[in-house]
Design an enzyme around this catalytic site. Structure first.
Site, PDB file in Angstrom:
ATOM      1  N   GLU A  42      48.345  49.165  46.420  1.00 50.20           N
ATOM      2  CA  GLU A  42      47.563  48.949  47.635  1.00 50.20           C
ATOM      3  C   GLU A  42      47.535  50.207  48.496  1.00 50.20           C
ATOM      4  O   GLU A  42      48.236  51.190  48.221  1.00 50.20           O
ATOM      5  CB  GLU A  42      48.142  47.751  48.405  1.00 50.20           C
ATOM      6  N   CYS A  51      43.598  47.320  41.362  1.00 48.35           N
ATOM      7  CA  CYS A  51      44.147  46.144  40.698  1.00 48.35           C
ATOM      8  C   CYS A  51      45.010  46.554  39.501  1.00 48.35           C
ATOM      9  O   CYS A  51      44.782  47.600  38.871  1.00 48.35           O
ATOM     10  CB  CYS A  51      43.032  45.242  40.201  1.00 48.35           C
ATOM     11  N   GLU A  53      45.114  45.299  36.489  1.00 48.04           N
ATOM     12  CA  GLU A  53      44.365  45.359  35.227  1.00 48.04           C
ATOM     13  C   GLU A  53      43.665  46.707  35.094  1.00 48.04           C
ATOM     14  O   GLU A  53      43.622  47.304  34.020  1.00 48.04           O
ATOM     15  CB  GLU A  53      43.306  44.242  35.179  1.00 48.04           C
TER      16      GLU A  53
HETATM   17  N1  THU Z   1      44.890  41.976  42.402  1.00 46.77           N
HETATM   18  C1  THU Z   1      45.081  42.487  41.145  1.00 46.77           C
HETATM   19  O1  THU Z   1      45.924  43.368  40.936  1.00 46.77           O
HETATM   20  N2  THU Z   1      44.321  41.985  40.140  1.00 46.77           N
HETATM   21  C2  THU Z   1      43.359  41.024  40.298  1.00 46.77           C
HETATM   22  O2  THU Z   1      42.661  40.704  39.339  1.00 46.77           O
HETATM   23  C3  THU Z   1      43.198  40.356  41.574  1.00 46.77           C
HETATM   24  C4  THU Z   1      43.932  40.950  42.716  1.00 46.77           C
HETATM   25  C5  THU Z   1      45.700  42.520  43.501  1.00 46.77           C
HETATM   26  C6  THU Z   1      44.912  43.332  44.483  1.00 46.77           C
HETATM   27  C7  THU Z   1      45.738  43.199  45.736  1.00 46.77           C
HETATM   28  O3  THU Z   1      46.720  44.210  45.742  1.00 46.77           O
HETATM   29  C8  THU Z   1      46.431  41.843  45.596  1.00 46.77           C
HETATM   30  O4  THU Z   1      46.281  41.475  44.232  1.00 46.77           O
HETATM   31  C9  THU Z   1      45.838  40.760  46.477  1.00 46.77           C
HETATM   32  O5  THU Z   1      44.467  40.676  46.319  1.00 46.77           O
END
Ligand code: THU
Length: 126
Positions: A42, A51, A53
């Site tokens: 983040e 994210c 993935e």
């Molecule tokens: N997030 C992911 O890492 N992958 C996803 O497919 C959905 C959301 C993360 C982004 C953010 O840091 C946290 O989850 C909350 O949205």
């Protein structure tokens, strides 16, 4: 291989940098017998968040691989990939198996195609 991918996803999840949402996500990709991991990262400028993935896909491509055979995604509670991640996964593995796991032993299986039916694909893709 599935148990290895699940434990790699759970392990990398613990290294996620998510001080704002506190929602930790880990991803482990199996590609040609090799494992690539990623976690969410983040940023104080929220929209810059990466994210888990996407980070795992980046590691796979940087290592010269371009096919996702399987991806394990760890979150608590279980979470399906966001829309953007579904499209990014489809680029490299429309038929890939997706295993969703949490740290409490819950587990669910699906595929990228099932998560993103009728995925957009450029007709000129190599
Ligand atoms: N997030 C992911 O890492 N992958 C996803 O497919 C959905 C959301 C993360 C982004 C953010 O840091 C946290 O989850 C909350 O949205």
């Amino acid at each position: 291989m599935k148990p290895r991918l699940v434990s790699e996803a759970l392990a990398v999840r613990q290294r996620a940098y998510a001080p704002y949402s506190r929602f930790l996500v880990g991803a482990a990709i199996l590609s040609n017998g090799q494992v690539f991991v990623g976690c969410n990262v983040e940023n104080a400028s929220f929209g810059l968040t990466c994210c888990a993935e996407q980070m795992a896909v980046g590691a796979m491509v940087a290592a010269g691989q371009r096919r996702i055979d399987l991806i394990a995604i760890a979150a608590d509670p279980l979470a399906t990939p966001c829309g953007a991640c579904r499209q990014i996964l489809a680029e490299f593995g429309l038929e890939a198996l997706v295993i969703l796991v949490d740290p409490h032993g819950h587990c669910q299986e699906t595929t990228v195609r099932e998560l993103l039916p009728q995925a957009f694909q450029l007709p000129l893709k190599p």
